[in-house]
Motif scaffolding. Structure first.
Motif, PDB file in Angstrom:
ATOM      1  N   HIS A 211       8.106 -25.076  14.094  1.00 29.15           N
ATOM      2  CA  HIS A 211       8.363 -26.043  13.034  1.00 29.15           C
ATOM      3  C   HIS A 211       8.524 -27.447  13.615  1.00 29.15           C
ATOM      4  O   HIS A 211       8.977 -27.617  14.751  1.00 29.15           O
ATOM      5  N   ASP A 212       8.177 -28.433  12.818  1.00 32.26           N
ATOM      6  CA  ASP A 212       8.265 -29.823  13.244  1.00 32.26           C
ATOM      7  C   ASP A 212       9.724 -30.267  13.232  1.00 32.26           C
ATOM      8  O   ASP A 212      10.355 -30.327  12.178  1.00 32.26           O
ATOM      9  N   LEU A 213      10.249 -30.581  14.402  1.00 33.36           N
ATOM     10  CA  LEU A 213      11.668 -30.947  14.524  1.00 33.36           C
ATOM     11  C   LEU A 213      11.830 -32.452  14.326  1.00 33.36           C
ATOM     12  O   LEU A 213      12.065 -33.208  15.263  1.00 33.36           O
ATOM     13  N   THR A 214      11.717 -32.869  13.067  1.00 30.76           N
ATOM     14  CA  THR A 214      11.844 -34.288  12.751  1.00 30.76           C
ATOM     15  C   THR A 214      13.279 -34.761  12.944  1.00 30.76           C
ATOM     16  O   THR A 214      14.229 -33.970  12.930  1.00 30.76           O
ATOM     17  N   ALA A 215      13.435 -36.065  13.101  1.00 37.84           N
ATOM     18  CA  ALA A 215      14.736 -36.632  13.462  1.00 37.84           C
ATOM     19  C   ALA A 215      15.821 -36.344  12.442  1.00 37.84           C
ATOM     20  O   ALA A 215      16.989 -36.148  12.795  1.00 37.84           O
ATOM     21  N   THR A 216      15.455 -36.305  11.163  1.00 38.27           N
ATOM     22  CA  THR A 216      16.474 -36.143  10.121  1.00 38.27           C
ATOM     23  C   THR A 216      16.679 -34.689   9.695  1.00 38.27           C
ATOM     24  O   THR A 216      17.591 -34.402   8.925  1.00 38.27           O
ATOM     25  N   ALA A 217      15.849 -33.778  10.179  1.00 31.46           N
ATOM     26  CA  ALA A 217      15.944 -32.367   9.789  1.00 31.46           C
ATOM     27  C   ALA A 217      16.818 -31.608  10.771  1.00 31.46           C
ATOM     28  O   ALA A 217      17.028 -32.043  11.909  1.00 31.46           O
ATOM     29  N   PRO A 218      17.346 -30.451  10.353  1.00 29.31           N
ATOM     30  CA  PRO A 218      18.166 -29.651  11.276  1.00 29.31           C
ATOM     31  C   PRO A 218      17.377 -29.280  12.534  1.00 29.31           C
ATOM     32  O   PRO A 218      16.178 -28.984  12.466  1.00 29.31           O
ATOM     33  N   LEU A 219      18.063 -29.287  13.652  1.00 30.79           N
ATOM     34  CA  LEU A 219      17.424 -28.904  14.916  1.00 30.79           C
ATOM     35  C   LEU A 219      17.109 -27.415  14.933  1.00 30.79           C
ATOM     36  O   LEU A 219      16.018 -27.002  15.343  1.00 30.79           O
ATOM     37  N   PHE A 220      18.049 -26.602  14.464  1.00 32.75           N
ATOM     38  CA  PHE A 220      17.867 -25.151  14.511  1.00 32.75           C
ATOM     39  C   PHE A 220      17.378 -24.657  13.149  1.00 32.75           C
ATOM     40  O   PHE A 220      17.998 -24.922  12.117  1.00 32.75           O
ATOM     41  N   ARG A 221      16.267 -23.903  13.174  1.00 36.71           N
ATOM     42  CA  ARG A 221      15.598 -23.508  11.940  1.00 36.71           C
ATOM     43  C   ARG A 221      15.557 -21.993  11.771  1.00 36.71           C
ATOM     44  O   ARG A 221      15.560 -21.233  12.750  1.00 36.71           O
ATOM     45  N   GLY A 222      15.480 -21.585  10.502  1.00 37.82           N
ATOM     46  CA  GLY A 222      15.202 -20.206  10.179  1.00 37.82           C
ATOM     47  C   GLY A 222      13.715 -19.938  10.314  1.00 37.82           C
ATOM     48  O   GLY A 222      12.925 -20.854  10.557  1.00 37.82           O
ATOM     49  N   THR A 223      13.319 -18.702  10.129  1.00 40.31           N
ATOM     50  CA  THR A 223      11.916 -18.344  10.340  1.00 40.31           C
ATOM     51  C   THR A 223      10.979 -19.060   9.374  1.00 40.31           C
ATOM     52  O   THR A 223       9.813 -19.289   9.689  1.00 40.31           O
ATOM     53  N   ARG A 224      11.461 -19.421   8.194  1.00 36.45           N
ATOM     54  CA  ARG A 224      10.618 -20.126   7.220  1.00 36.45           C
ATOM     55  C   ARG A 224      10.714 -21.640   7.342  1.00 36.45           C
ATOM     56  O   ARG A 224      10.104 -22.363   6.555  1.00 36.45           O
ATOM     57  N   GLY A 225      11.476 -22.107   8.285  1.00 35.13           N
ATOM     58  CA  GLY A 225      11.549 -23.539   8.521  1.00 35.13           C
ATOM     59  C   GLY A 225      12.764 -24.224   7.947  1.00 35.13           C
ATOM     60  O   GLY A 225      12.983 -25.411   8.208  1.00 35.13           O
ATOM     61  N   GLY A 226      13.566 -23.513   7.142  1.00 38.81           N
ATOM     62  CA  GLY A 226      14.779 -24.108   6.579  1.00 38.81           C
ATOM     63  C   GLY A 226      15.906 -24.130   7.594  1.00 38.81           C
ATOM     64  O   GLY A 226      15.756 -23.656   8.734  1.00 38.81           O
ATOM     65  N   PRO A 227      17.059 -24.683   7.218  1.00 41.15           N
ATOM     66  CA  PRO A 227      18.207 -24.695   8.130  1.00 41.15           C
ATOM     67  C   PRO A 227      18.596 -23.277   8.537  1.00 41.15           C
ATOM     68  O   PRO A 227      18.546 -22.353   7.720  1.00 41.15           O
ATOM     69  N   LEU A 228      18.973 -23.100   9.775  1.00 46.82           N
ATOM     70  CA  LEU A 228      19.364 -21.785  10.275  1.00 46.82           C
ATOM     71  C   LEU A 228      20.672 -21.348   9.624  1.00 46.82           C
ATOM     72  O   LEU A 228      21.665 -22.084   9.647  1.00 46.82           O
ATOM     73  N   ASN A 229      20.680 -20.146   9.057  1.00 45.02           N
ATOM     74  CA  ASN A 229      21.880 -19.594   8.449  1.00 45.02           C
ATOM     75  C   ASN A 229      22.800 -19.052   9.545  1.00 45.02           C
ATOM     76  O   ASN A 229      22.356 -18.274  10.395  1.00 45.02           O
ATOM     77  N   PRO A 230      24.066 -19.462   9.566  1.00 43.13           N
ATOM     78  CA  PRO A 230      24.966 -18.970  10.627  1.00 43.13           C
ATOM     79  C   PRO A 230      25.107 -17.458  10.651  1.00 43.13           C
ATOM     80  O   PRO A 230      25.444 -16.883  11.692  1.00 43.13           O
ATOM     81  N   ARG A 231      24.844 -16.797   9.525  1.00 44.92           N
ATOM     82  CA  ARG A 231      24.953 -15.339   9.501  1.00 44.92           C
ATOM     83  C   ARG A 231      23.926 -14.684  10.431  1.00 44.92           C
ATOM     84  O   ARG A 231      24.153 -13.583  10.925  1.00 44.92           O
ATOM     85  N   LEU A 232      22.803 -15.385  10.670  1.00 44.11           N
ATOM     86  CA  LEU A 232      21.793 -14.835  11.568  1.00 44.11           C
ATOM     87  C   LEU A 232      22.291 -14.835  13.016  1.00 44.11           C
ATOM     88  O   LEU A 232      21.983 -13.923  13.787  1.00 44.11           O
ATOM     89  N   ILE A 233      23.061 -15.827  13.390  1.00 43.18           N
ATOM     90  CA  ILE A 233      23.653 -15.851  14.729  1.00 43.18           C
ATOM     91  C   ILE A 233      24.746 -14.794  14.834  1.00 43.18           C
ATOM     92  O   ILE A 233      24.880 -14.116  15.857  1.00 43.18           O
TER      93      ILE A 233
END
Length: 307
Positions: A211-233
């Motif tokens: 996924h494109d890690l743009t400056a304003t988007a979350p650094l860590f992503r879910g598989t579909r590109g959205g913000p990573l859910n802490p439950r996955l960690i």
């Protein structure tokens, strides 16, 4: 119990919660919990005293009524730790209301919270923490997800970050500098040194991330590109601890505890550790001295020839 809070009290409570959120920078979940605590307290008072009262009277509740509320809560099965939190919320609201109304709230503000046994943090051993970092990505579906999970847990253990702080990083934070500016609880900022291992782990994740890690988007992503859910960690940690035979206390937050405990055990200064963790009070950080003392006593009992 049906809520029977007067419109004036509801409005005052809403104003206080807005104050907590906007001026004190309290987290949304904290504000929500405090609101529920105070709403329950005000509802009890309305039933206990036979009707709603003015705001000045709410700020001058006698100690007998406050104790009746606490007894009612204990009778409902509320644990001492939870009741202590509720009392803290009630004190905060009452103190704010008393200042606004120009009355004395000494009775409520001087009330003592119920005693409870504080739970000590359960850190991992140094070897166990290293094993987690080395193997947390072993069950991942793809190399980039493995690199992502490794990068996150490395930040938790290597920098002492909360999971929310690690997942709050954006593409603008990559590549990681030698020092991160972290905004923690209450909006408080702190500077956190970043170990080379953490920078390398994040760099490897960024290299593999599709996924494109743009400056304003979350650094860590879910598989579909959205913000990573802490439950996955949390799920990755659960699989890892089961594979390694670690206890259920080996959670993402335990890595932050491990960071502090291992620094303290290596001779780290308590004040410096407080700054690194972003604790508002030194007493919170001092919990780790009890952890370290408990660990030393375990070693003593296990190894001393006369034990």
């Amino acid at each position: 119990m049906t809520l029977a809070i007067s419109p004036a009290a509801r409005a005052a409570m809403a104003e206080w919660l807005t104050h907590l959120r906007a001026l004190d920078g309290r987290a949304d979940l904290t504000v929500k919990a405090y609101g529920a605590d105070v709403a329950g307290y005000l509802s009890f008072l309305a039933h206990h005293r036979g009707g709603t009262e003015g705001l000045a009277a709410l700020a001058q509740v006698p100690l007998s009524d406050l104790r009746a509320w606490m007894a009612h809560e204990r009778g409902r099965g509320v644990a001492p730790r939870s009741l202590a939190r509720s009392l803290s919320a009630v004190k905060g609201f009452t103190g704010w209301l008393a200042e606004r109304e120009g009355v004395d709230a000494t009775a409520v503000l001087s009330a003592r919270a119920p005693r409870f046994q504080k739970k000590l943090p359960r850190p991992l051993s140094i070897d166990a923490a290293a094993d987690v970092l080395d193997s947390v990505g072993d069950d991942a579906r793809s190399p980039w997800v493995a690199a992502r999970d490794t990068a996150v847990v490395t930040l938790l253990y290597g920098c002492g970050l909360r999971i929310s702080e690690a997942l709050g990083l954006t593409g603008a934070d990559h590549p990681l500098a030698q020092v991160l500016r972290i905004r923690g609880k209450g909006g408080k900022e702190r500077l956190v040194p970043v170990l080379p291992a953490a920078r390398a782990a994040v760099a490897e994740y960024a290299r593999l991330c599709p996924h494109d890690l743009t400056a304003t988007a979350p650094l860590f992503r879910g598989t579909r590109g959205g913000p990573l859910n802490p439950r996955l960690i949390a799920a990755a940690m659960e699989r890892t601890r089961n594979r390694l035979g670690l206890p259920a206390t080996a959670t993402p937050h335990a890595l932050r505890h491990s960071f502090a405990t291992h620094l303290l055990g290596a001779g780290g200064d308590l004040r410096a550790i407080q700054e690194l963790l972003g604790h508002a009070s030194l007493s919170t950080t001092q919990t780790y001295t009890a952890v370290d003392a408990a660990r030393l006593m375990e070693v003593y009992a296990r190894t001393h020839p006369r034990a």
